[in-house]
Design a protein around this motif. Structure first.
Motif, mmCIF file in Angstrom:
data_model
loop_
_atom_site.group_PDB
_atom_site.id
_atom_site.type_symbol
_atom_site.label_atom_id
_atom_site.label_comp_id
_atom_site.label_asym_id
_atom_site.label_seq_id
_atom_site.Cartn_x
_atom_site.Cartn_y
_atom_site.Cartn_z
ATOM 1 N N THR A 60 -1.640 1.879 1.164
ATOM 2 C CA THR A 60 -1.659 1.989 2.626
ATOM 3 C C THR A 60 -0.227 1.923 3.148
ATOM 4 O O THR A 60 0.525 1.013 2.780
ATOM 5 N N VAL A 61 0.147 2.913 3.955
ATOM 6 C CA VAL A 61 1.450 2.875 4.623
ATOM 7 C C VAL A 61 1.201 3.062 6.120
ATOM 8 O O VAL A 61 0.607 4.061 6.539
ATOM 9 N N LEU A 104 5.729 10.875 3.755
ATOM 10 C CA LEU A 104 5.147 9.625 3.227
ATOM 11 C C LEU A 104 4.158 9.943 2.104
ATOM 12 O O LEU A 104 4.122 9.254 1.073
ATOM 13 N N SER A 105 3.381 10.995 2.299
ATOM 14 C CA SER A 105 2.404 11.394 1.293
ATOM 15 C C SER A 105 3.113 11.741 -0.023
ATOM 16 O O SER A 105 2.658 11.375 -1.110
ATOM 17 N N LYS A 106 4.222 12.436 0.072
ATOM 18 C CA LYS A 106 4.970 12.826 -1.128
ATOM 19 C C LYS A 106 5.529 11.595 -1.849
ATOM 20 O O LYS A 106 5.503 11.510 -3.080
ATOM 21 N N ILE A 108 -5.749 6.623 -0.365
ATOM 22 C CA ILE A 108 -4.452 6.619 0.315
ATOM 23 C C ILE A 108 -4.667 6.633 1.819
ATOM 24 O O ILE A 108 -5.439 7.440 2.331
ATOM 25 N N LYS A 109 -4.007 5.722 2.496
ATOM 26 C CA LYS A 109 -4.070 5.690 3.958
ATOM 27 C C LYS A 109 -2.650 5.749 4.504
ATOM 28 O O LYS A 109 -1.794 4.938 4.133
ATOM 29 N N ILE A 110 -2.400 6.733 5.360
ATOM 30 C CA ILE A 110 -1.089 6.877 6.007
ATOM 31 C C ILE A 110 -1.330 6.906 7.500
ATOM 32 O O ILE A 110 -2.166 7.675 7.972
ATOM 33 N N GLU A 123 -6.503 -7.351 8.087
ATOM 34 C CA GLU A 123 -7.494 -6.263 8.022
ATOM 35 C C GLU A 123 -7.100 -5.218 6.994
ATOM 36 O O GLU A 123 -7.951 -4.677 6.278
ATOM 37 N N GLU A 124 -5.815 -4.948 6.910
ATOM 38 C CA GLU A 124 -5.359 -3.943 5.938
ATOM 39 C C GLU A 124 -5.564 -4.433 4.510
ATOM 40 O O GLU A 124 -5.969 -3.666 3.637
ATOM 41 N N VAL A 125 -5.289 -5.708 4.266
ATOM 42 C CA VAL A 125 -5.506 -6.267 2.924
ATOM 43 C C VAL A 125 -7.003 -6.236 2.596
ATOM 44 O O VAL A 125 -7.401 -5.876 1.478
ATOM 45 N N ALA A 126 -7.837 -6.563 3.590
ATOM 46 C CA ALA A 126 -9.292 -6.549 3.358
ATOM 47 C C ALA A 126 -9.754 -5.150 2.961
ATOM 48 O O ALA A 126 -10.586 -4.992 2.058
ATOM 49 N N LEU A 127 -9.187 -4.114 3.606
ATOM 50 C CA LEU A 127 -9.556 -2.737 3.257
ATOM 51 C C LEU A 127 -9.092 -2.374 1.848
ATOM 52 O O LEU A 127 -9.788 -1.679 1.111
ATOM 53 N N LEU A 128 -7.906 -2.856 1.486
ATOM 54 C CA LEU A 128 -7.392 -2.560 0.135
ATOM 55 C C LEU A 128 -8.272 -3.214 -0.931
ATOM 56 O O LEU A 128 -8.403 -2.698 -2.044
ATOM 57 N N GLU A 129 -8.871 -4.357 -0.571
ATOM 58 C CA GLU A 129 -9.657 -5.123 -1.561
ATOM 59 C C GLU A 129 -11.143 -4.771 -1.548
ATOM 60 O O GLU A 129 -11.850 -5.025 -2.529
ATOM 61 N N GLN A 130 -11.615 -4.160 -0.439
ATOM 62 C CA GLN A 130 -13.049 -3.915 -0.269
ATOM 63 C C GLN A 130 -13.630 -3.067 -1.406
ATOM 64 O O GLN A 130 -13.136 -1.965 -1.680
#
Lengths: 153, 82
Positions: free
Chosen positions: A82-83, A65-67, A5-7, A18-25
């Motif tokens: 990721t949010v 956001l975490s909740k 989880i990234k907030i 870059e965010e999609v690449a991190l989600l897929e890495q």
């Protein structure tokens, strides 16, 4: 190293690629990646918009956001989330918010992404002040956003 | 002491982002509001706005929620992010 989880609440812009690449890495279990990006549009309620100012409640915003993400995780089989939400001064066309969700299956990723956006809209403490041809004003919350979030209950 | 914080349109209307109040005789969010209005009568219309939301220690709560010394109480308008 991508955690599950990234907030991030930030003034800086972000790169969707870059965010999609991190989600897929190193993520070989999730066949579905669903992303949403919200941007500042040039018209709202008949007015020409020049930009927005976004305020938040440091600490509470991240917890909220975490909740919301935890609730989505309990409803659907999703793995990485990721949010990113920007605050401060934003011009027309700039990115405001990014939500990315990965899952083995597309249905869960689509549903969880929409759920997170719907509850971010009504529960996360952010406020928009609009700068238009008629000056600046704080936006009123919309009952349609409340109705949309209630549909999940 | 109880820390009270205000955000967005409310912060601007009150011209105040945060203050501290004595916690004696205050045990709920509603009593925090009453205390603020007693100290600043011209805040009444802004504080007694039904749409106003409240949070205690970063959790959204109803007006009858308990408050104790050391808590952070926040008041703000309905949220408009995203």
């Amino acid at each position: 190293m991508q955690t599950d989880i990234k907030i991030s609440v930030q003034t800086e812009d972000f790169s969707q690629a870059e965010e999609v690449a991190l989600l897929e890495q190193s993520n070989h279990s999730d066949g579905a990646v669903v992303t949403f990006c919200g941007r500042v549009r040039n018209r709202n309620l008949g007015e020409n918009i020049q930009g927005l100012f976004l305020e938040h409640y440091p600490g509470m915003t991240e917890k909220s956001l975490s909740k919301i993400i935890e609730q989505a995780k309990s409803k659907w089989q999703i793995n990485r989330v990721t949010v990113i939400h920007r605050v401060g001064q934003l011009s027309v066309g700039e990115q405001i918010v990014f939500v990315g969700v990965t899952s083995p299956h597309r249905h869960d990723a689509f549903a969880a992404n929409e759920f997170i956006m719907d509850f971010l809209k009504v529960n996360a403490p952010f406020w928009k002040k609009e700068l238009s041809d008629n000056g600046e004003k704080w936006l009123d919350a919309r009952s349609s956003d409340q109705d949309k979030a209630k549909q999940w209950q | 002491m109880i820390k009270v914080v205000f955000f967005a349109a409310l912060r601007e209307k009150l011209a105040c982002s945060e203050l501290s109040i004595e916690s004696d005789n205050i045990s709920t969010v509603e009593q925090v509001k009453q205390h603020l209005i007693m100290q600043q009568p011209d805040w009444q219309a802004h504080i007694h706005n039904n749409a106003l939301l409240s949070a205690v220690n970063n959790e959204m709560v109803p007006a009858n929620h308990p408050v104790k010394s050391g808590d952070e109480v926040a008041f703000f308008p309905p949220v408009t992010g995203g």
